[in-house]
Enzyme design. Structure first.
Site, PDB file in Angstrom:
ATOM      1  N   ASP A 129      27.023  -9.590   7.977  1.00  0.00           N
ATOM      2  CA  ASP A 129      26.913  -8.740   9.173  1.00  0.00           C
ATOM      3  C   ASP A 129      28.040  -9.124  10.133  1.00  0.00           C
ATOM      4  O   ASP A 129      28.166 -10.288  10.512  1.00  0.00           O
ATOM      5  CB  ASP A 129      25.537  -8.978   9.819  1.00  0.00           C
ATOM      6  CG  ASP A 129      25.241  -7.998  10.943  1.00  0.00           C
ATOM      7  OD1 ASP A 129      24.141  -7.443  10.960  1.00  0.00           O
ATOM      8  OD2 ASP A 129      26.118  -7.799  11.808  1.00  0.00           O
TER       9      ASP A 129
ATOM     10  N   ASP B  67      28.605  -1.986   9.480  1.00  0.00           N
ATOM     11  CA  ASP B  67      28.923  -3.401   9.694  1.00  0.00           C
ATOM     12  C   ASP B  67      28.076  -4.391   8.904  1.00  0.00           C
ATOM     13  O   ASP B  67      28.216  -5.582   9.087  1.00  0.00           O
ATOM     14  CB  ASP B  67      28.929  -3.727  11.195  1.00  0.00           C
ATOM     15  CG  ASP B  67      27.676  -4.412  11.667  1.00  0.00           C
ATOM     16  OD1 ASP B  67      26.591  -3.975  11.263  1.00  0.00           O
ATOM     17  OD2 ASP B  67      27.799  -5.380  12.426  1.00  0.00           O
ATOM     18  N   GLU B  68      27.213  -3.901   8.020  1.00  0.00           N
ATOM     19  CA  GLU B  68      26.441  -4.876   7.249  1.00  0.00           C
ATOM     20  C   GLU B  68      26.190  -4.395   5.830  1.00  0.00           C
ATOM     21  O   GLU B  68      26.132  -3.193   5.564  1.00  0.00           O
ATOM     22  CB  GLU B  68      25.125  -5.229   7.934  1.00  0.00           C
ATOM     23  CG  GLU B  68      24.214  -4.068   8.162  1.00  0.00           C
ATOM     24  CD  GLU B  68      22.895  -4.476   8.815  1.00  0.00           C
ATOM     25  OE1 GLU B  68      22.215  -5.388   8.311  1.00  0.00           O
ATOM     26  OE2 GLU B  68      22.542  -3.858   9.821  1.00  0.00           O
TER      27      GLU B  68
END
Ligand code: DCP
Ligand code: MG
Length: 363
Positions: free
Chosen positions: A13, A109-110
């Site tokens: 993340d 983003d993860e």
């Protein structure tokens, strides 16, 4: 992969993702309290994310910009640049692909990575995660945090434990102890309402939850009770699913007291629509179909949908559509307990990355 083998799962993340990209690209913003999204005068709009400098003042994602300004008067509001975040996200995925093809992105983003068998025969998931973090730092000038464990659930929680720029490893022998201590508020997927219900039952940690039988958990929480039963015992067999298509994105809210009045219902729809629009942004998605869900005080659920020829993601469009759909159900036959809005039928701009089944088979 043969079932029964202990898997090696990494969850990565990015740290303060949008804000870090903005600070990277504009040196004037470095070391400063910034918020991406929201309006500079603190009028309307919500914060998408805040730099760690701003978080020291208590500024958080989804907070109204007005509140952010109150907490941190020097905060700088920056306009989001989604195309840049999408590009960075693609570069991060290129880095992942050096190590494994089993990548399941959850948002820009993860992502989860299954490195049980990695492409370079490195073997150590910790080394792989450190290599990935180093590549992100060196090549993209950004930091990411990693969680490593034997399943998705624990890996995801672990990645948040030493943020920013941290790595947390929960080994096979530590998983059960980790789950015992874990507070139920931190269980991924447990919302406020469920958390309150659990606390009322005296369930505060994984260890507390473990005292309930499977039947009790199902009686109290329905189908997800099965999942709880397994997860507190450290069991989560959900595979990392590459190229899983998101079917729908939405948000819903259960009210403290049943609602009847149109103005109040409209206010709730406005609030929920903003959250939905944020989530769509985060996933870089637009949907053609808007669905309104209504749960009445007798638990009866109805849904109403409207489709557009062009995909939509704008909060105002979503709000107005939801109000229009609500209109057709008024006056409510009884109190409304829950409202939800979701979007589906995406064209997510990632169709070029769509799964080609032939690529998967390797001999
Ligand atoms: N985001 C958003 N609205 C939210 C939450 C997030 O628009 N309510 C966007 C902005 C974030 C990005 O998604 O930068 C990633 O979300 P995260 O929850 O991972 O938050 P950050 O990466 O910003 O911070 P952290 O360091 O806590 O991961
Ligand atoms: Mg993040």
């Amino acid at each position: 992969m043969v079932m029964g083998i202990t898997r090696k799962i990494i969850h990565i993340d990015m740290d303060a993702f949008y804000a870090s990209v903005e600070q990277r690209d504009n040196p004037d913003l470095r070391g400063k309290a910034i918020a991406v999204g929201g309006s500079p005068e603190g009028r309307g709009g919500v914060v998408a994310t805040a730099s760690y400098e701003a978080r020291q003042f208590g500024v958080r994602s989804a907070m109204p910009s007005k509140k952010a300004l109150q907490l941190c008067p020097n905060i700088i509001f920056v306009k989001p640049r989604f195309d840049v975040y999408k590009e960075v996200s693609n570069r991060v995925r290129d880095i992942f692909r050096r190590y494994t093809d089993i990548i399941e992105p959850l948002s820009l983003d993860e992502a989860y990575l299954d490195v049980t068998e990695d492409n370079q025969q490195i073997g150590s998931a910790i080394t792989i995660a450190e290599n990935i973090r180093a590549a992100i730092r060196d090549e993209l000038q950004l930091t990411a945090s990693a969680g490593i464990s034997i399943n998705k659930f624990v890996a995801k929680i672990a990645s948040g434990m030493k943020k920013p720029d941290g790595l947390t490893f929960i080994g096979p022998s530590k998983v059960e102890e980790f789950m015992d201590k874990l507070e139920i508020d931190r269980f991924y997927g447990v919302g406020k309402v469920t958390a309150e219900k659990m606390k009322a039952l005296g369930i505060f940690t994984g260890a507390d939850m473990k005292k309930l039988t499977l039947q009790q958990l199902v009686d109290h929480f329905g189908k997800v009770g099965n999942f709880f039963y397994q997860i507190v015992r450290g069991i989560d067999d959900r595979p990392v699913e590459p190229f899983r298509e998101t079917q729908s994105i939405g948000a819903e809210d259960t009210f403290q007291a049943d609602l009847f009045v149109e103005e109040e219902l409209h206010k709730e729809l406005e609030r929920i629509a903003v959250i939905v629009a944020q989530r769509l942004d985060k996933h870089n998605l637009k949907g053609r179909t808007v669905t309104l869900k209504i749960k009445y005080s007798n638990f009866k659920i109805i849904t109403r949908s409207k489709s557009f020829s062009e995909p939509v993601s704008d909060a105002l469009v979503i709000t107005n559509t939801a109000k229009e759909l609500l209109e057709g159900t008024l006056p409510p036959p009884r109190g409304i307990r829950l409202l939800g809005i979701s979007l589906s039928r995406f064209n997510d701009g990632t169709s070029s990355e769509k799964f080609d089944p032939q690529l998967k088979i390797e001999f």
